[in-house]
Design an enzyme around this catalytic site. Sequence first.
Site, mmCIF file in Angstrom:
data_model
loop_
_atom_site.group_PDB
_atom_site.id
_atom_site.type_symbol
_atom_site.label_atom_id
_atom_site.label_comp_id
_atom_site.label_asym_id
_atom_site.label_seq_id
_atom_site.Cartn_x
_atom_site.Cartn_y
_atom_site.Cartn_z
ATOM 1 C CG ASP A 176 37.532 59.503 26.608
ATOM 2 O OD1 ASP A 176 38.722 59.278 26.300
ATOM 3 O OD2 ASP A 176 36.758 58.639 27.053
ATOM 4 C CE LYS A 194 41.385 54.235 27.706
ATOM 5 N NZ LYS A 194 39.990 54.286 27.280
ATOM 6 C CD GLN A 220 37.223 51.857 27.618
ATOM 7 O OE1 GLN A 220 38.041 52.552 28.183
ATOM 8 N NE2 GLN A 220 37.270 51.623 26.320
#
Length: 282
Positions: free
Chosen positions: A119, A52, A96
């Site tokens: 997200d 990422k 995460q």
Amino acid sequence: MYQIIDGKRISKEIKDELKEQVAELKKQGREIVLAVIQVGNDPASSVYVGNKKKACEYIGIGSLSYELPEETTQEELLSLIEKLNQDENVNGILVQLPLPKHIDEDAVICAIDPQKDVDGFHPQSVGALCIGQPGFLSCTPAGIIELLKRSGISVEGKECVVIGRSNIVGKPMAILLLRENGTVTVTHSRTQNLKEICKRADILVVAIGKPKFVDDTYIKEGAVVIDVGIHRGENGKLCGDVDYEKVAPHTSAITPVPGGVGPMTIAMLMHNCVEASKVGTN
Ligand code: NAD
């Protein structure tokens, strides 16, 4: 002959488009910043976080990295998220997953400002998705829709079957296919006659989390098959939830693993970061 849906190429195409947009925004004096939080050092998570950050660098998005120790408390994590929510220079916040067992993931997801929820996991984002309002889309299913569109595969009127009902893949996938006017069936671990249902599918999305689970006996001749699974076999080679060798010859199009859905997830995360920078600027 079947089409191999090239997620690597399509994700590169998207990242290059975003790179241009980011360069334009920079000319207007706007910088985009993504805050990436990792708790503990799960090796798979470290690889995802690294990828990422690399994508951010490629596109021209700044990334702030928070690598917190395994024993970080929920309160400490929530207070960092609150600080980042308040920080006007931060456009997106990514925590995460999975988090260590002592931290409540739902509480953490809910703590992220929905305007920075790149997200797309916050209940407000999921609710907006369900009723067709603007909001961040969960990256993996959004990436799959983009893969289909850019491969010239229409969903409208098609019989779509999704295997899996997780909050991050199966459920949002089903809703996005519905939004594209597909006729959608969601299957899961308690589904009866799974094979028969899958055999009806014009478009089959497999997110079951079991290596090579779906073989040719699940496939209608000429179906489009999207494999979300990622597993590392004993030989170190990656494979998906679909037995590619057996299934591919019976499809009209299929995503490989690696190089199918995986790269799209990060491309759509980058897309969400660029969109996040536009929040409140209109
Ligand atoms: P999950 O474990 O949360 O969900 C799996 C789903 O499969 C569940 O809803 C369950 O009901 C269903 N299921 C389990 N056994 C079944 C059976 N026998 N028959 C029918 N359904 C069954 O997994 P997830 O987070 O949705 O991920 C699925 C897979 O996708 C995993 O391999 C994961 O690593 C991968 N994944 C890939 C990406 C990517 O970027 N490519 C992103 C997220 C997840």
